[in-house]
Design a protein around this motif. Structure first.
Motif, PDB file in Angstrom:
ATOM      1  N   PRO A  24       2.869  46.832  45.213  1.00 11.57           N
ATOM      2  CA  PRO A  24       1.953  45.930  45.367  1.00 11.57           C
ATOM      3  C   PRO A  24       1.095  45.510  44.129  1.00 11.57           C
ATOM      4  CG  PRO A  24       0.910  47.478  46.266  1.00 11.57           C
ATOM      5  CD  PRO A  24       2.184  48.043  45.806  1.00 11.57           C
ATOM      6  N   PRO A  25       0.445  44.645  44.118  1.00 11.14           N
ATOM      7  CA  PRO A  25      -0.339  44.201  42.799  1.00 11.14           C
ATOM      8  C   PRO A  25      -1.424  45.014  42.792  1.00 11.14           C
ATOM      9  CG  PRO A  25      -0.750  42.369  44.503  1.00 11.14           C
ATOM     10  CD  PRO A  25       0.342  43.208  45.070  1.00 11.14           C
ATOM     11  N   MET A  26      -1.695  45.830  41.439  1.00 10.13           N
ATOM     12  CA  MET A  26      -2.646  46.566  41.220  1.00 10.13           C
ATOM     13  C   MET A  26      -3.346  46.438  39.876  1.00 10.13           C
ATOM     14  SD  MET A  26      -1.564  50.226  42.981  1.00 10.13           S
ATOM     15  CE  MET A  26       0.130  50.209  42.709  1.00 10.13           C
ATOM     16  N   CYS A  27      -4.595  45.812  39.788  1.00  8.64           N
ATOM     17  CA  CYS A  27      -5.215  45.652  38.433  1.00  8.64           C
ATOM     18  C   CYS A  27      -5.215  46.815  37.576  1.00  8.64           C
ATOM     19  CB  CYS A  27      -6.859  45.434  38.832  1.00  8.64           C
ATOM     20  SG  CYS A  27      -6.880  43.770  39.580  1.00  8.64           S
ATOM     21  N   ALA A  59      -3.199  41.202  40.194  1.00 12.07           N
ATOM     22  CA  ALA A  59      -4.180  39.928  39.962  1.00 12.07           C
ATOM     23  C   ALA A  59      -4.129  39.254  38.867  1.00 12.07           C
ATOM     24  CB  ALA A  59      -5.551  40.214  40.681  1.00 12.07           C
ATOM     25  N   GLN A 101       1.046  38.231  40.830  1.00 14.93           N
ATOM     26  CA  GLN A 101      -0.097  37.562  41.919  1.00 14.93           C
ATOM     27  C   GLN A 101      -1.047  36.646  41.138  1.00 14.93           C
ATOM     28  OE1 GLN A 101      -3.487  40.282  43.199  1.00 14.93           O
ATOM     29  NE2 GLN A 101      -2.537  39.685  45.508  1.00 14.93           N
ATOM     30  N   HIS A 178      -3.160  34.932  45.781  1.00 12.74           N
ATOM     31  CA  HIS A 178      -4.159  36.009  46.344  1.00 12.74           C
ATOM     32  C   HIS A 178      -5.187  35.119  47.179  1.00 12.74           C
ATOM     33  CE1 HIS A 178      -6.135  39.609  46.685  1.00 12.74           C
ATOM     34  NE2 HIS A 178      -6.441  40.135  45.543  1.00 12.74           N
ATOM     35  N   HIS A 181      -8.918  40.053  50.316  1.00 10.89           N
ATOM     36  CA  HIS A 181      -9.859  40.966  49.686  1.00 10.89           C
ATOM     37  C   HIS A 181     -11.137  40.401  49.151  1.00 10.89           C
ATOM     38  CE1 HIS A 181      -5.996  43.818  48.497  1.00 10.89           C
ATOM     39  NE2 HIS A 181      -6.215  43.650  49.960  1.00 10.89           N
ATOM     40  N   ARG A 231      -0.882  36.436  50.120  1.00 11.49           N
ATOM     41  CA  ARG A 231      -1.434  37.816  50.471  1.00 11.49           C
ATOM     42  C   ARG A 231      -2.832  37.687  51.225  1.00 11.49           C
ATOM     43  NH1 ARG A 231      -2.562  43.834  47.822  1.00 11.49           N
ATOM     44  NH2 ARG A 231      -0.739  44.158  49.075  1.00 11.49           N
ATOM     45  N   VAL A 300       1.230  46.961  54.153  1.00 11.43           N
ATOM     46  CA  VAL A 300       0.566  47.761  53.100  1.00 11.43           C
ATOM     47  C   VAL A 300      -0.369  48.485  53.543  1.00 11.43           C
ATOM     48  CG1 VAL A 300      -0.787  45.773  52.353  1.00 11.43           C
ATOM     49  CG2 VAL A 300      -0.228  47.556  50.474  1.00 11.43           C
ATOM     50  N   GLY A 301      -0.578  49.583  52.813  1.00  9.06           N
ATOM     51  CA  GLY A 301      -1.872  50.328  53.159  1.00  9.06           C
ATOM     52  C   GLY A 301      -1.627  51.781  53.773  1.00  9.06           C
ATOM     53  N   LEU A 302      -1.584  52.691  52.697  1.00 10.03           N
ATOM     54  CA  LEU A 302      -1.543  54.203  53.396  1.00 10.03           C
ATOM     55  C   LEU A 302       0.015  54.311  54.017  1.00 10.03           C
ATOM     56  CD1 LEU A 302      -4.846  55.536  54.464  1.00 10.03           C
ATOM     57  CD2 LEU A 302      -3.726  56.160  52.309  1.00 10.03           C
ATOM     58  N   LEU A 323       3.963  50.046  48.300  1.00  8.73           N
ATOM     59  CA  LEU A 323       3.307  51.240  48.159  1.00  8.73           C
ATOM     60  C   LEU A 323       2.518  51.145  46.863  1.00  8.73           C
ATOM     61  CD1 LEU A 323       6.494  52.118  49.536  1.00  8.73           C
ATOM     62  CD2 LEU A 323       5.204  54.400  49.349  1.00  8.73           C
ATOM     63  N   GLY A 324       1.300  51.389  47.186  1.00 11.70           N
ATOM     64  CA  GLY A 324       0.379  51.228  45.792  1.00 11.70           C
ATOM     65  C   GLY A 324       0.239  52.697  45.514  1.00 11.70           C
ATOM     66  N   ARG A 325      -1.017  53.176  45.738  1.00 14.05           N
ATOM     67  CA  ARG A 325      -1.415  54.367  45.045  1.00 14.05           C
ATOM     68  C   ARG A 325      -0.302  55.146  45.218  1.00 14.05           C
ATOM     69  NH1 ARG A 325      -6.622  54.215  48.605  1.00 14.05           N
ATOM     70  NH2 ARG A 325      -5.099  53.416  50.002  1.00 14.05           N
TER      71      ARG A 325
HETATM   72  C1  FNR Z   1      -5.411  47.470  44.217  1.00 18.42           C
HETATM   73  N1  FNR Z   1      -5.177  46.585  45.079  1.00 18.42           N
HETATM   74  C2  FNR Z   1      -4.910  45.383  44.664  1.00 18.42           C
HETATM   75  N2  FNR Z   1      -4.687  44.225  45.511  1.00 18.42           N
HETATM   76  C3  FNR Z   1      -4.441  42.848  45.197  1.00 18.42           C
HETATM   77  O1  FNR Z   1      -4.189  42.125  46.129  1.00 18.42           O
HETATM   78  N3  FNR Z   1      -4.488  42.594  43.815  1.00 18.42           N
HETATM   79  C4  FNR Z   1      -4.730  43.595  42.945  1.00 18.42           C
HETATM   80  O2  FNR Z   1      -4.996  43.207  41.883  1.00 18.42           O
HETATM   81  C5  FNR Z   1      -4.986  44.974  43.129  1.00 18.42           C
HETATM   82  N4  FNR Z   1      -5.659  45.732  42.300  1.00 18.42           N
HETATM   83  C6  FNR Z   1      -5.657  47.129  42.901  1.00 18.42           C
HETATM   84  C7  FNR Z   1      -5.669  48.050  41.894  1.00 18.42           C
HETATM   85  C8  FNR Z   1      -5.874  49.668  41.981  1.00 18.42           C
HETATM   86  C9  FNR Z   1      -5.996  50.707  41.241  1.00 18.42           C
HETATM   87  C10 FNR Z   1      -5.525  49.913  43.615  1.00 18.42           C
HETATM   88  C11 FNR Z   1      -5.477  51.366  44.168  1.00 18.42           C
HETATM   89  C12 FNR Z   1      -5.379  48.915  44.453  1.00 18.42           C
HETATM   90  C13 FNR Z   1      -4.835  46.905  46.470  1.00 18.42           C
HETATM   91  C14 FNR Z   1      -3.412  47.263  46.822  1.00 18.42           C
HETATM   92  O3  FNR Z   1      -2.190  46.075  46.360  1.00 18.42           O
HETATM   93  C15 FNR Z   1      -3.149  47.930  47.989  1.00 18.42           C
HETATM   94  O4  FNR Z   1      -3.121  46.927  48.842  1.00 18.42           O
HETATM   95  C16 FNR Z   1      -4.086  48.973  48.456  1.00 18.42           C
HETATM   96  O5  FNR Z   1      -3.987  50.089  47.473  1.00 18.42           O
HETATM   97  C17 FNR Z   1      -3.298  49.655  49.639  1.00 18.42           C
HETATM   98  O6  FNR Z   1      -1.963  50.287  49.606  1.00 18.42           O
HETATM   99  P1  FNR Z   1      -1.903  51.824  49.374  1.00 18.42           P
HETATM  100  O7  FNR Z   1      -2.585  52.124  47.717  1.00 18.42           O
HETATM  101  O8  FNR Z   1      -2.659  52.482  50.417  1.00 18.42           O
HETATM  102  O9  FNR Z   1      -0.502  52.042  49.458  1.00 18.42           O
END
Ligand code: FNR
Length: 382
Positions: A24-27, A59, A101, A178, A181, A231, A300-302, A323-325
């Motif tokens: 997923p997108p992660m800044c 994002a 995103q 997006h 959130h 999203r 998504v989410g854990l 899968l994010g983290r």
């Molecule tokens: C995120 N998440 C997030 N979501 C989103 O819609 N756009 C974004 O740019 C970001 N940025 C972001 C950065 C970091 C460092 C994290 C850890 C998370 C949320 C991410 O996409 C995801 O929805 C959550 O992390 C939950 O999934 P996991 O990590 O439990 O698999």
């Protein structure tokens, strides 16, 4: 032969994902003036070479005012296309599809990076004035955002469209809007942040209007053979807020307007939210949207375990798992899952990715992947 659903392809319009594992997108908060740099090439490129079906780039702001922090990626000007094109080309050469995103942070813009405390930055600290549906701050003590005028909403739609055109030029396979959130489009959806009395506030139809305008306008410039994702936060986890029934209803309308998949997340709208977190805690939202609105969803989410991911797909709760983290911690997760689920083959992969992933699963990551890295680098330098 064992054929887990996780390793089966997913067809979305003309795009075929080689499997259903996605990032997923992660800044990364690592851009300068919105430009992708070496960090982005290495971060996305290294994970792309580990067998994912899809990755969605973080994002990416449609205008400077919409950045969460001064270090967000952007697609608000043409100069930002080329560095992203390089990331896209490298990722695609490894086999996954790649999306971006498109985002506007609204009242949650202008913040310090998480590792610098994440607090709102005032204009004197290098921040800027935030805009929102209504002049209500995200939390007590923050500067109030300025309510956008109707004319400015047209500009926001135009900026989303211009960013989508640039995403196309950079080579992305799909765009995700997006609207989750607690960022701008979600701020319009939720009655807790939207107190407008014009046609963009009040009723469900009015609160949904801006997102639907963005979707319709992007769908006009985004090619018919390429998918469009949205999203959504399925719930604000707060009394009087946006919740699942409205989210399911909206998803049905989004489907009619040409959206191909809902990425079902939750939360982020207000600081007083009460989120109940646990393994797969947002899967029921993906399931409710899929069943109620009749379009594909991503969960998504854990989600961290191969068997857990496989069960989500097998039980028809979602079509794709994100899968994010877990992929930050363990980029080799796809190969590990392949081995754990005992998959013998999976369809829809380019033959090159096929070989490297299978050998990674059986012999350890490094030996299997090195030749593929070298081949890709050679291709890029041609
Ligand atoms: C995120 N998440 C997030 N979501 C989103 O819609 N756009 C974004 O740019 C970001 N940025 C972001 C950065 C970091 C460092 C994290 C850890 C998370 C949320 C991410 O996409 C995801 O929805 C959550 O992390 C939950 O999934 P996991 O990590 O439990 O698999």
């Amino acid at each position: 032969m064992n054929s887990p659903k996780l390793f089966s392809p997913l067809q979305l319009r003309e795009l075929k994902l080689r499997n259903r594992i996605a990032m997923p997108p992660m800044c990364q908060y690592s851009a300068i003036d919105g430009m992708a740099g070496d960090w982005h090439l290495v971060h996305y490129g290294s994970r792309a070479a580990q067998g994912l079906g899809l990755m969605i780039v973080e994002a990416t702001a449609i205008e400077p005012r919409g950045r969460i922090s001064p270090h967000d990626l952007g697609l608000w000007k043409d100069e930002q296309i080329e560095p992203l094109r390089k990331v896209v080309a490298f990722v695609k050469a490894q086999g996954p599809a790649i999306g971006v995103q498109l985002a506007h942070a609204g009242r949650k813009a202008s913040g310090a990076r998480p590792w610098e405390g994440g607090a709102q930055l005032s204009p004197s600290q290098g921040g800027w004035e935030c805009v929102a549906p209504s002049a209500i701050p995200f939390k007590e003590g923050e500067l109030s955002p300025r309510a956008l005028s109707k004319a400015e909403l047209g500009d926001i739609v135009g900026a989303f469209v211009a960013a989508a055109r640039r995403a196309l030029s950079a080579g992305f396979d799909l765009v995700e809007i997006h609207a989750a959130h607690g960022y701008l489009l979600h701020q319009f959806l939720s009655p807790l942040s939207n107190r407008r009395d014009d046609e963009y506030g009040g009723s469900f139809a009015n609160r949904s209007r801006l997102l639907l305008e963005v979707v319709e306008a992007i769908r006009k410039v985004w090619p018919a053979d390429k998918p469009l994702f949205v999203r959504l936060s399925a719930t604000d986890w707060a009394a009087g807020g946006w919740d699942v029934p409205e989210c399911v209803a909206l998803s049905g309308i989004l489907k009619e307007r040409g959206v191909d998949l809902i990425d079902a997340s939750s939360a982020g709208l207000i600081a007083t939210q009460k989120v109940i977190v646990g393994p797969g805690y947002q899967v029921p939202f993906a399931q409710a949207i899929r069943a109620g609105a009749g379009l594909p969803t991503a969960a998504v989410g854990l989600i961290t375990e191969a068997a857990q991911a496989e069960a989500i797909l097998e039980e028809g709760k979602a079509d794709l798992v994100l899968l994010g983290r877990e992929l930050l911690r363990n980029p080799g997760w796809p190969a590990q899952a392949l081995r754990e689920l005992g998959a013998e083959s999976f369809d829809g992969r380019p033959s090159e990715g096929d070989t490297s992933l299978r050998s990674a699963a059986s012999t350890g990551y490094g030996r299997g992947l090195a030749p593929q890295y070298l081949r890709s680098l050679r291709e890029m330098s041609r």
